[in-house]
Design a protein around this motif. Structure first.
Motif, PDB file in Angstrom:
ATOM      1  N   SER A  24       0.696  -1.410   0.137  1.00 49.33           N
ATOM      2  CA  SER A  24       0.073   0.072   0.170  1.00 49.33           C
ATOM      3  C   SER A  24       0.780   1.286   0.076  1.00 49.33           C
ATOM      4  O   SER A  24       0.443   2.361  -0.623  1.00 49.33           O
ATOM      5  N   LEU A  25       1.872   1.114   0.691  1.00 51.72           N
ATOM      6  CA  LEU A  25       2.791   2.278   0.607  1.00 51.72           C
ATOM      7  C   LEU A  25       3.527   2.473  -0.539  1.00 51.72           C
ATOM      8  O   LEU A  25       3.731   3.784  -1.272  1.00 51.72           O
ATOM      9  N   LEU A  26       3.956   1.498  -1.418  1.00 55.11           N
ATOM     10  CA  LEU A  26       4.360   1.749  -2.915  1.00 55.11           C
ATOM     11  C   LEU A  26       3.607   1.781  -3.873  1.00 55.11           C
ATOM     12  O   LEU A  26       3.925   2.320  -5.071  1.00 55.11           O
ATOM     13  N   LEU A  27       2.204   1.599  -3.561  1.00 54.87           N
ATOM     14  CA  LEU A  27       1.313   1.638  -4.681  1.00 54.87           C
ATOM     15  C   LEU A  27       1.461   3.092  -5.295  1.00 54.87           C
ATOM     16  O   LEU A  27       1.261   3.140  -6.630  1.00 54.87           O
ATOM     17  N   PRO A  28       1.319   4.250  -4.991  1.00 58.55           N
ATOM     18  CA  PRO A  28       1.308   5.560  -5.482  1.00 58.55           C
ATOM     19  C   PRO A  28       2.502   5.673  -6.379  1.00 58.55           C
ATOM     20  O   PRO A  28       2.402   6.185  -7.437  1.00 58.55           O
ATOM     21  N   ALA A  29       3.651   5.066  -5.895  1.00 60.80           N
ATOM     22  CA  ALA A  29       4.976   5.391  -6.519  1.00 60.80           C
ATOM     23  C   ALA A  29       5.017   4.370  -7.721  1.00 60.80           C
ATOM     24  O   ALA A  29       5.564   4.905  -8.834  1.00 60.80           O
ATOM     25  N   ILE A  30       4.681   3.231  -7.621  1.00 65.74           N
ATOM     26  CA  ILE A  30       4.546   2.363  -8.748  1.00 65.74           C
ATOM     27  C   ILE A  30       3.684   2.570  -9.914  1.00 65.74           C
ATOM     28  O   ILE A  30       3.874   2.346 -11.147  1.00 65.74           O
ATOM     29  N   THR A  31       2.466   3.106  -9.356  1.00 62.87           N
ATOM     30  CA  THR A  31       1.456   3.265 -10.615  1.00 62.87           C
ATOM     31  C   THR A  31       1.504   4.663 -11.214  1.00 62.87           C
ATOM     32  O   THR A  31       0.617   5.074 -12.172  1.00 62.87           O
ATOM     33  N   ASN A  32       2.585   5.169 -10.939  1.00 59.36           N
ATOM     34  CA  ASN A  32       2.944   6.782 -11.515  1.00 59.36           C
ATOM     35  C   ASN A  32       1.904   7.692 -11.470  1.00 59.36           C
ATOM     36  O   ASN A  32       1.486   8.480 -12.142  1.00 59.36           O
ATOM     37  N   GLY A  33       1.214   8.073 -10.118  1.00 53.66           N
ATOM     38  CA  GLY A  33       0.227   8.688  -9.886  1.00 53.66           C
ATOM     39  C   GLY A  33      -1.231   8.448  -9.977  1.00 53.66           C
ATOM     40  O   GLY A  33      -1.977   9.095  -9.915  1.00 53.66           O
ATOM     41  N   ARG A  34      -1.135   7.218 -10.809  1.00 54.01           N
ATOM     42  CA  ARG A  34      -2.770   6.757 -10.777  1.00 54.01           C
ATOM     43  C   ARG A  34      -3.494   6.490  -9.713  1.00 54.01           C
ATOM     44  O   ARG A  34      -4.822   6.586  -9.864  1.00 54.01           O
ATOM     45  N   THR A  35      -2.681   6.076  -8.780  1.00 57.67           N
ATOM     46  CA  THR A  35      -3.344   5.904  -7.312  1.00 57.67           C
ATOM     47  C   THR A  35      -2.797   6.974  -6.302  1.00 57.67           C
ATOM     48  O   THR A  35      -1.467   7.184  -6.239  1.00 57.67           O
ATOM     49  N   ASP A  36      -3.756   7.750  -5.634  1.00 53.77           N
ATOM     50  CA  ASP A  36      -3.232   8.791  -4.799  1.00 53.77           C
ATOM     51  C   ASP A  36      -3.206   8.266  -3.556  1.00 53.77           C
ATOM     52  O   ASP A  36      -3.611   7.249  -3.127  1.00 53.77           O
TER      53      ASP A  36
END
Length: 72
Positions: A24-36
Motif C-alpha cells: 500500500s505504501l509503494l502503490l502510489p509510486a509504482i502506478t505513476n500517480g494513478r493511485t493517490d
C-alpha cells in the motif's frame, strides 16, 4: 501448546500486515500517480492495525513458549 499456536498465528499476521502495508505504501509510486495517497490509505490503515495486533499476539506466544520451556 497454546503458546506455539499463538506464536505461529502472530508471525503469519505480522507477515501479512507487513506485506499489505508495504504494498500500500509503494502503490502510489509504482502506478505513476494513478493511485493517490487518499486511495492508498485504505490499505495502509488496515495493514498497520493487523501488524500491531499480530505483533502483540506473537510476543504473547513467545512469552508462553519460553515460560513452558523453562518449566520442562
Amino acid at each position: 501448546m497454546f503458546g506455539k499456536i499463538a506464536l505461529v498465528i502472530g508471525i503469519l499476521g505480522v507477515l501479512l500486515g507487513g506485506l499489505v502495508l508495504i504494498v500500500s505504501l509503494l502503490l502510489p509510486a509504482i502506478t505513476n500517480g494513478r493511485t493517490d495517497w487518499d486511495e492508498a490509505i485504505f490499505g495502509i490503515i488496515p495493514g498497520v492495525i493487523v501488524l500491531f495486533f499480530s505483533l502483540i499476539i506473537a510476543v504473547v506466544g513467545l512469552v508462553l513458549v519460553l515460560k513452558n520451556r523453562k518449566k520442562a
